[in-house]
Design a protein around this motif. Structure first.
Motif, mmCIF file in Angstrom:
data_model
loop_
_atom_site.group_PDB
_atom_site.id
_atom_site.type_symbol
_atom_site.label_atom_id
_atom_site.label_comp_id
_atom_site.label_asym_id
_atom_site.label_seq_id
_atom_site.Cartn_x
_atom_site.Cartn_y
_atom_site.Cartn_z
ATOM 1 N N GLN A 120 15.531 -37.539 33.227
ATOM 2 C CA GLN A 120 16.531 -38.177 32.375
ATOM 3 C C GLN A 120 16.318 -39.687 32.237
ATOM 4 O OE1 GLN A 120 20.234 -37.056 34.242
ATOM 5 N NE2 GLN A 120 19.781 -34.869 34.054
ATOM 6 N N ASN A 121 15.533 -40.282 33.153
ATOM 7 C CA ASN A 121 15.311 -41.727 33.153
ATOM 8 C C ASN A 121 13.818 -42.047 33.239
ATOM 9 O OD1 ASN A 121 18.240 -42.998 33.629
ATOM 10 N ND2 ASN A 121 18.052 -41.144 34.873
ATOM 11 N N PRO A 122 13.062 -41.739 32.189
ATOM 12 C CA PRO A 122 11.612 -41.951 32.238
ATOM 13 C C PRO A 122 11.214 -43.423 32.326
ATOM 14 C CG PRO A 122 12.310 -41.375 30.021
ATOM 15 C CD PRO A 122 13.499 -41.162 30.910
ATOM 16 N N ASN A 153 5.499 -32.750 38.644
ATOM 17 C CA ASN A 153 4.463 -33.751 38.381
ATOM 18 C C ASN A 153 4.964 -34.918 37.528
ATOM 19 O OD1 ASN A 153 1.844 -34.796 38.637
ATOM 20 N ND2 ASN A 153 1.166 -33.847 36.721
ATOM 21 N N SER A 154 6.114 -35.471 37.899
ATOM 22 C CA SER A 154 6.639 -36.640 37.200
ATOM 23 C C SER A 154 5.961 -37.896 37.725
ATOM 24 C CB SER A 154 8.151 -36.743 37.405
ATOM 25 O OG SER A 154 8.819 -35.642 36.812
ATOM 26 N N SER A 155 5.430 -38.705 36.841
ATOM 27 C CA SER A 155 4.717 -39.913 37.261
ATOM 28 C C SER A 155 5.654 -40.997 37.768
ATOM 29 C CB SER A 155 3.896 -40.460 36.095
ATOM 30 O OG SER A 155 4.739 -40.814 35.018
ATOM 31 N N ASN A 156 6.953 -40.875 37.515
ATOM 32 C CA ASN A 156 7.922 -41.893 37.932
ATOM 33 C C ASN A 156 8.721 -41.468 39.160
ATOM 34 O OD1 ASN A 156 9.204 -39.910 36.365
ATOM 35 N ND2 ASN A 156 10.838 -41.308 35.711
ATOM 36 N N LEU A 157 8.130 -40.611 39.997
ATOM 37 C CA LEU A 157 8.782 -40.158 41.231
ATOM 38 C C LEU A 157 7.828 -40.224 42.405
ATOM 39 C CD1 LEU A 157 11.080 -38.747 42.847
ATOM 40 C CD2 LEU A 157 10.105 -36.558 42.074
ATOM 41 N N LEU A 217 11.750 -43.729 40.638
ATOM 42 C CA LEU A 217 12.581 -43.328 41.774
ATOM 43 C C LEU A 217 11.735 -43.060 43.011
ATOM 44 C CD1 LEU A 217 15.359 -42.441 42.964
ATOM 45 C CD2 LEU A 217 14.816 -40.134 42.159
ATOM 46 N N ILE A 218 12.115 -43.681 44.104
ATOM 47 C CA ILE A 218 11.573 -43.340 45.426
ATOM 48 C C ILE A 218 12.660 -42.577 46.163
ATOM 49 C CG2 ILE A 218 10.751 -44.231 47.629
ATOM 50 C CD1 ILE A 218 9.609 -46.618 46.145
ATOM 51 N N ALA A 219 12.418 -41.305 46.438
ATOM 52 C CA ALA A 219 13.408 -40.430 47.065
ATOM 53 C C ALA A 219 12.950 -40.093 48.477
ATOM 54 C CB ALA A 219 13.588 -39.162 46.240
ATOM 55 N N ILE A 220 13.761 -40.440 49.465
ATOM 56 C CA ILE A 220 13.380 -40.334 50.872
ATOM 57 C C ILE A 220 14.176 -39.228 51.555
ATOM 58 C CG2 ILE A 220 13.081 -41.620 53.027
ATOM 59 C CD1 ILE A 220 13.419 -44.207 51.350
ATOM 60 N N GLU A 221 13.491 -38.355 52.265
ATOM 61 C CA GLU A 221 14.148 -37.292 53.031
ATOM 62 C C GLU A 221 13.496 -37.202 54.409
ATOM 63 O OE1 GLU A 221 16.304 -34.598 54.734
ATOM 64 O OE2 GLU A 221 16.854 -35.412 52.780
ATOM 65 N N ARG A 222 14.321 -37.169 55.455
ATOM 66 C CA ARG A 222 13.825 -37.157 56.826
ATOM 67 C C ARG A 222 13.564 -35.741 57.348
ATOM 68 N NH1 ARG A 222 17.750 -39.762 61.175
ATOM 69 N NH2 ARG A 222 19.000 -38.017 60.426
ATOM 70 N N THR A 223 14.411 -34.775 57.005
ATOM 71 C CA THR A 223 14.314 -33.423 57.560
ATOM 72 C C THR A 223 13.109 -32.682 56.977
ATOM 73 O OG1 THR A 223 16.725 -33.373 57.717
ATOM 74 C CG2 THR A 223 15.566 -31.277 57.947
ATOM 75 N N LEU A 275 13.199 -50.213 39.813
ATOM 76 C CA LEU A 275 12.954 -49.409 40.998
ATOM 77 C C LEU A 275 14.281 -48.885 41.535
ATOM 78 C CD1 LEU A 275 10.817 -48.455 43.066
ATOM 79 C CD2 LEU A 275 11.254 -50.561 44.341
ATOM 80 N N VAL A 276 14.340 -47.578 41.789
ATOM 81 C CA VAL A 276 15.552 -46.914 42.270
ATOM 82 C C VAL A 276 15.222 -46.205 43.578
ATOM 83 C CG1 VAL A 276 17.330 -45.205 41.713
ATOM 84 C CG2 VAL A 276 16.317 -46.592 39.885
ATOM 85 N N LEU A 277 16.160 -46.242 44.528
ATOM 86 C CA LEU A 277 15.999 -45.539 45.806
ATOM 87 C C LEU A 277 17.041 -44.429 45.922
ATOM 88 C CD1 LEU A 277 15.604 -48.359 48.517
ATOM 89 C CD2 LEU A 277 13.793 -46.945 47.523
#
Length: 220
Positions: free
Chosen positions: A59-61, A86-90, A65-71, A41-43
């Motif tokens: 690049q890292n299937p 539509n990446s299943s790992n994002l 990755l959980i990518a967080i953005e507030r704005t 798990l990557v943040l």
């Protein structure tokens, strides 16, 4: 909670996670419960319009990755691109990262954390990640051997981060200049095209590292 005398770091101020409410419309991504499948798990904190996140998951299937953005406007642009890709790992998350991490991430569950070009107001050092009490909580969510990568074009920010990592947080770390052809984020592309230096600090959590929050369980 770990006794203060056992702490690895020198941060005196304690973060108070119990005072943070869950973000609005809070939903825990399904990946949170899948650690038994050994998916790293990557943040990413502050994902912007998602350039790094979208490239990373391709690049890292084998990683999620959980990518967080507030704005809101940045997140909406990111969300549209993520839906198209539509990446299943994002998982793209619209939330304040501090509150979301407190309520969603379990101790010692994250393999890597990216904080790319946070660049706060320079006159407000309390906005720098390694100056925040929350950084202790963030480290408690990191696995032993896990890595935090901080990148900035502000050399004074990097100087402080390197000093804090070593003297306050007790983290083994390496600092390097970002290659001129790197294109991880829109900011990075812009800064390097202008001939500015960008800096990267990689911090590792060593064996036996102790924080006050190692046993603080989030409600999943």
């Amino acid at each position: 909670m770990t006794d203060n005398s056992e702490l690895t770091h020198q941060q005196k101020r304690a973060f108070q996670p119990e005072k943070l409410s869950a973000p609005r419309d809070f939903i825990t991504p399904s990946i949170i419960g899948k650690h038994k499948d050994n998916v790293p798990l990557v943040l990413e904190i502050g994902a912007g319009k998602g350039k790094h996140a979208l490239g990373f998951v391709v690049q890292n299937p084998d990683k999620h990755l959980i990518a967080i953005e507030r704005t809101r406007n940045k997140f909406e642009a990111f969300s549209k691109l993520a839906t198209r890709q539509n990446s299943s790992n994002l998982d793209a998350i619209h939330a304040d990262a501090v509150a979301w991490i407190v309520h969603a991430i379990a101790p010692s569950s994250v393999a890597k954390i990216f904080i790319l070009y946070p660049n706060p107001e320079q006159q407000n050092p309390n906005q720098q990640w390694l100056n925040m009490p929350f950084f202790e909580f963030l480290l408690s969510r990191l696995q032993v051997g896990g890595e935090v990568t901080l990148v900035t074009n502000i050399e004074a920010y990097m100087d402080n981060a390197e000093q804090q990592a070593t003297k306050v947080w007790g983290l083994p770390n390496t600092r390097q200049r970002v290659p001129d052809d790197s294109q991880r984020t829109h900011f990075e592309v812009k800064y390097l095209a202008r001939g500015e230096a960008c800096w990267e600090l990689n911090m590792h959590k060593p064996e036996g590292y102790k924080t006050r929050f190692d046993d603080w369980q989030t409600v999943l």
